[in-house]
Design a protein around this motif. Sequence first.
Motif, PDB file in Angstrom:
ATOM      1  N   ALA A 105     -46.923  98.884  69.792  1.00 60.76           N
ATOM      2  CA  ALA A 105     -48.203  98.152  69.731  1.00 60.76           C
ATOM      3  C   ALA A 105     -48.207  97.135  68.587  1.00 60.76           C
ATOM      4  O   ALA A 105     -48.745  96.029  68.736  1.00 60.76           O
ATOM      5  CB  ALA A 105     -49.367  99.132  69.583  1.00 60.76           C
ATOM      6  N   LYS A 106     -47.611  97.488  67.465  1.00 53.96           N
ATOM      7  CA  LYS A 106     -47.513  96.536  66.346  1.00 53.96           C
ATOM      8  C   LYS A 106     -46.710  95.303  66.752  1.00 53.96           C
ATOM      9  O   LYS A 106     -47.084  94.167  66.438  1.00 53.96           O
ATOM     10  CB  LYS A 106     -46.846  97.195  65.134  1.00 53.96           C
ATOM     11  CG  LYS A 106     -47.685  98.208  64.414  1.00 53.96           C
ATOM     12  CD  LYS A 106     -46.877  98.817  63.275  1.00 53.96           C
ATOM     13  CE  LYS A 106     -47.535 100.058  62.732  1.00 53.96           C
ATOM     14  NZ  LYS A 106     -46.680 100.745  61.734  1.00 53.96           N
ATOM     15  N   TRP A 125     -46.206  94.271  69.831  1.00 54.98           N
ATOM     16  CA  TRP A 125     -47.026  93.592  70.839  1.00 54.98           C
ATOM     17  C   TRP A 125     -48.013  92.640  70.162  1.00 54.98           C
ATOM     18  O   TRP A 125     -48.141  91.482  70.541  1.00 54.98           O
ATOM     19  CB  TRP A 125     -47.755  94.624  71.693  1.00 54.98           C
ATOM     20  CG  TRP A 125     -48.885  94.070  72.501  1.00 54.98           C
ATOM     21  CD1 TRP A 125     -50.212  94.110  72.196  1.00 54.98           C
ATOM     22  CD2 TRP A 125     -48.797  93.350  73.727  1.00 54.98           C
ATOM     23  NE1 TRP A 125     -50.951  93.489  73.163  1.00 54.98           N
ATOM     24  CE2 TRP A 125     -50.096  93.011  74.116  1.00 54.98           C
ATOM     25  CE3 TRP A 125     -47.738  92.972  74.543  1.00 54.98           C
ATOM     26  CZ2 TRP A 125     -50.378  92.303  75.273  1.00 54.98           C
ATOM     27  CZ3 TRP A 125     -48.018  92.271  75.702  1.00 54.98           C
ATOM     28  CH2 TRP A 125     -49.318  91.950  76.050  1.00 54.98           C
ATOM     29  N   ARG A 126     -48.709  93.139  69.150  1.00 56.70           N
ATOM     30  CA  ARG A 126     -49.702  92.304  68.460  1.00 56.70           C
ATOM     31  C   ARG A 126     -49.044  91.130  67.742  1.00 56.70           C
ATOM     32  O   ARG A 126     -49.635  90.059  67.621  1.00 56.70           O
ATOM     33  CB  ARG A 126     -50.516  93.147  67.486  1.00 56.70           C
ATOM     34  CG  ARG A 126     -51.527  94.059  68.182  1.00 56.70           C
ATOM     35  CD  ARG A 126     -52.483  94.734  67.219  1.00 56.70           C
ATOM     36  NE  ARG A 126     -51.852  95.697  66.336  1.00 56.70           N
ATOM     37  CZ  ARG A 126     -51.641  96.977  66.634  1.00 56.70           C
ATOM     38  NH1 ARG A 126     -51.999  97.455  67.797  1.00 56.70           N
ATOM     39  NH2 ARG A 126     -51.080  97.773  65.765  1.00 56.70           N
ATOM     40  N   ARG A 127     -47.831  91.298  67.286  1.00 54.16           N
ATOM     41  CA  ARG A 127     -47.125  90.230  66.588  1.00 54.16           C
ATOM     42  C   ARG A 127     -46.686  89.110  67.538  1.00 54.16           C
ATOM     43  O   ARG A 127     -46.761  87.937  67.190  1.00 54.16           O
ATOM     44  CB  ARG A 127     -45.903  90.802  65.872  1.00 54.16           C
ATOM     45  CG  ARG A 127     -45.179  89.773  65.013  1.00 54.16           C
ATOM     46  CD  ARG A 127     -43.972  90.322  64.253  1.00 54.16           C
ATOM     47  NE  ARG A 127     -44.123  91.701  63.850  1.00 54.16           N
ATOM     48  CZ  ARG A 127     -43.169  92.627  63.985  1.00 54.16           C
ATOM     49  NH1 ARG A 127     -42.005  92.312  64.503  1.00 54.16           N
ATOM     50  NH2 ARG A 127     -43.367  93.846  63.577  1.00 54.16           N
ATOM     51  N   ALA A 156     -53.008  86.979  72.608  1.00 51.29           N
ATOM     52  CA  ALA A 156     -54.149  87.891  72.603  1.00 51.29           C
ATOM     53  C   ALA A 156     -54.832  88.002  73.956  1.00 51.29           C
ATOM     54  O   ALA A 156     -55.415  89.034  74.285  1.00 51.29           O
ATOM     55  CB  ALA A 156     -55.158  87.462  71.549  1.00 51.29           C
TER      56      ALA A 156
END
Length: 182
Positions: free
Chosen positions: A111-112, A114-116, A120
């Motif tokens: 998830a980290k 993915w967010r990077r 969005a």
Amino acid sequence: MNQGVHRFSEPMADTVFSAISIAHGFSVSPAPPHHSVVPHQVHGIAVVESQGNEGSKQLKGDGLFLRRAGTIGVSTADCLPILLASADRSLVFALHAGWRSLAGGIVQEAAKIWRRYAHADHDLYAVLGPTLCPRHFEVGPEVVAAFHEPHLGFLPQDYADFITAGKNDRSHIGLNEAAVVM
């Protein structure tokens, strides 16, 4: 036993998961297994980036992600393969999720990343592959305790979704169910 290589290829065909393949017939893949990049798995939480052309077992970790064309995968016996893709096909993951990896936070590590890298406004799609069923996955109190670590973010009511009491101090854990709660 579910012994096989789980692959996820990018770029994908018409639908997000048309390129997922699990050795026992989950779907079809555009590349045979010997072209897949599969990590040297260590039952941890490391999720490393693949360029899609490394040799098998050259990358060390329990998850791979890919931001370009190529084929990545994980192999499992009784652990859970998790395959993830962004809706725009720009980011894919293959995770090897046994109890140590799930309790350690491999889903949170993905998830980290993915967010990077993901936009969005793009959805994340997930496929959970076959794994040992909870009825046959008996564990001791140390495994149950590992899932109670605060970094996982479980609420007290979440545990009933994937941990059931067994005989004496034993419990049964559903890896698919734990991954869904995560």
